[in-house]
Write an enzyme that holds these catalytic residues in place. Structure first.
Site, PDB file in Angstrom:
ATOM      1  N   GLY A  80       0.800  -1.207   0.000  1.00 35.91           N
ATOM      2  CA  GLY A  80       0.000   0.000   0.000  1.00 35.91           C
ATOM      3  C   GLY A  80       0.835   1.261   0.000  1.00 35.91           C
ATOM      4  O   GLY A  80       0.296   2.354   0.159  1.00 35.91           O
ATOM      5  N   ASP A  81       2.144   1.128  -0.172  1.00 36.39           N
ATOM      6  CA  ASP A  81       3.028   2.290  -0.219  1.00 36.39           C
ATOM      7  C   ASP A  81       4.217   1.938  -1.093  1.00 36.39           C
ATOM      8  O   ASP A  81       4.193   0.939  -1.812  1.00 36.39           O
ATOM      9  CB  ASP A  81       3.441   2.714   1.193  1.00 36.39           C
ATOM     10  CG  ASP A  81       3.623   4.221   1.330  1.00 36.39           C
ATOM     11  OD1 ASP A  81       4.207   4.829   0.406  1.00 36.39           O
ATOM     12  OD2 ASP A  81       3.173   4.800   2.328  1.00 36.39           O
TER      13      ASP A  81
END
Length: 479
Positions: free
Chosen positions: A262-263
């Protein structure tokens, strides 16, 4: 004659009994050997160093039922093994099973080895996550101004430490932490899965990391690091689940890793604003090879945004990005200070991207209000070559800082195929200087095409960094 015949038969019978007894004994030994193979576990792996002593977590009361806390078992085993540091080092073997545990710390001259069917389950009891001070180069926690929870696997001031396995799993059970983050209930910064500080000669390899509470692997203030054969998976909307974050580290190699997060898949860092400037530890001599990244909302490789101690000599090659927001992204801002320079990237393939190239000089996100507004970052000597991208929304968004242009940008032999609904203007450029060669679509005017007489590929160093000189040994153990 009859007496002679009886004597002969008696000798023959004795020989037969002896032969049967011998066969029985041999059969018994074979059975024992087979049983031994069933009972014992033999395994081998490549490592910086092999160990003279090896024990199993079960020997210290470990219970792999996924319910019983093994925090004390890990701590007891590692405490016991600490006596072997000067006697050939030691290894803690984690067998098949689900091993629930809170945070525990490693020691020098030590290997943590996970069986292929071993799963470390991060405890959801917050009491099993001690709180420690913020990192000195950050001045505060990332999630909250106060301290931070110790990482699941932690160590500081270590020499010769290995975390590896036969693709065993570390499951951070991160949803517990993500909910607290979204609900703004965190008093302290979330823990990472693996963090080693102020350490030298580190190997993290052949593991699967799932659902980290925040960053997955964080070597910080360390040197001579190998991170290899790591699979990292987290939901694409999970908050701040960066894959691998070398932070104020020297001589690091990241190879053969697959990351869905997610990053940023790899985020290169060196401290935040005035704290990073004061601490002054750069990240330098970093090699990234054969990385595959899926991260629809972040970068394949990010340089910054916390780069106030400096980032220099990063070499990335054979990189694949699929459905990822950006390829190589430089993130900085007024107040960061520091530098990002001598960056080299080649042989990169990108599929379905928002931006192929992205440089941001107005990232913001400051540690506090005390940062120096006169601390301008230096961004120079950025080299990209031999790249192919398809289904791209925007080829490049390169934004420097007014009165602080980013210089020495070179892009060569790059073909970008735009998406059906791509931006009408494929490139946006402000406050940058550089050159291009053989780039499609045509870059912005601030990146002029070289004349035919001057055409050349952008630089990529031909020498090897010291980390490539380290040779791994073949280690064999029986448990």
């Amino acid at each position: 004659m009859e007496l002679l015949w009886k004597s002969h038969m008696k000798i023959h019978a004795m020989k037969l009994v002896y032969a049967l007894l011998l066969v029985t004994l041999m059969s018994s030994k074979v059975t024992e050997c087979r049983k031994g193979k069933i009972i014992s576990t033999s395994f081998e792996y490549s490592a910086l160093n092999c160990r003279a002593h090896s024990v199993s977590l079960k020997d210290f009361g470990g219970v792999g039922d996924g319910k019983t806390s093994n925090t004390k078992a890990f701590k007891s085993a590692i405490s016991h093994l600490s006596q072997n540091a000067s006697e050939g080092g030691s290894q803690l073997y984690v067998p098949a099973g689900k091993w629930l545990t809170g945070s525990f710390s490693l020691i020098s001259h030590f290997t943590l080895y996970l069986h292929k069917d071993a799963v470390l389950l991060a405890s959801q009891d917050i009491n099993e996550w001690p709180v420690i001070k913020p990192l000195p180069s950050y001045g505060r926690g990332r999630d909250a101004a106060a301290g931070r929870h110790t990482s699941l696997i932690f160590g500081t001031n270590l020499t010769d430490v290995i975390v590896t396995g036969d693709n065993g799993t570390i499951d951070g059970q991160g949803s517990f932490w993500w909910q607290q983050f979204h609900n703004k209930k965190l008093k302290y910064t979330r823990p990472y899965l693996i963090e080693l500080m102020f350490s030298d000669n580190i190997q993290i390899s052949n593991l699967t990391l799932l659902d980290s509470p925040s960053w997955n692997i964080h070597p910080v203030y360390s040197s001579n690091i190998i991170i290899k054969g790591i699979t990292i998976i987290a939901p694409i909307r999970s908050p701040n689940t960066d894959g691998i974050n070398p932070d104020s580290c020297t001589n690091t190699k990241i190879e053969d890793c697959y990351i869905v997060s997610g990053d940023d898949c790899v985020a290169v860092k060196s401290g935040w604003d005035e704290y990073g400037i004061k601490f002054g530890w750069p990240t330098k001599q970093l090699v990234i090879r054969r990385l595959t990244c899926i991260s629809p909302y972040s970068a394949t490789i990010a340089l910054g945004s916390e780069m106030s101690g400096g980032i220099q000599d990063v070499r990335a090659e054979d990189i694949t990005a699929v459905h990822t927001e950006s390829g190589i992204r430089i993130k900085t801002a007024v107040g960061r200070g520091g530098y990002v320079k001598d960056i080299y990237v080649k042989k990169m393939t990108m599929h379905t991207m928002k931006w192929a190239f992205w440089i941001t000089g107005n990232y913001g996100s400051h540690a506090d209000k005390n940062y120096n507004h006169s601390a301008l970052p230096e961004i120079k000597n950025i080299h990209y070559r031999d790249m192919v991208a398809d289904n791209v929304s925007m080829a490049g968004n390169l934004e420097g800082i007014s009165n602080d242009p980013f210089t020495g940008i070179c892009i060569s032999n790059v073909t970008i195929t735009m998406a059906a609904k791509a931006k009408k203007q494929p490139w946006t450029c402000n406050d940058i200087e550089g050159i291009t060669s053989g780039v499609t679509p045509k870059p912005c005017d601030l990146l002029p095409e070289q004349g035919k007489e001057n055409i050349r590929d952008c630089d990529f160093p031909s020498d090897y960094l010291p980390i490539d000189m380290l040779e791994l040994k073949q280690c064999t153990y029986s448990i």
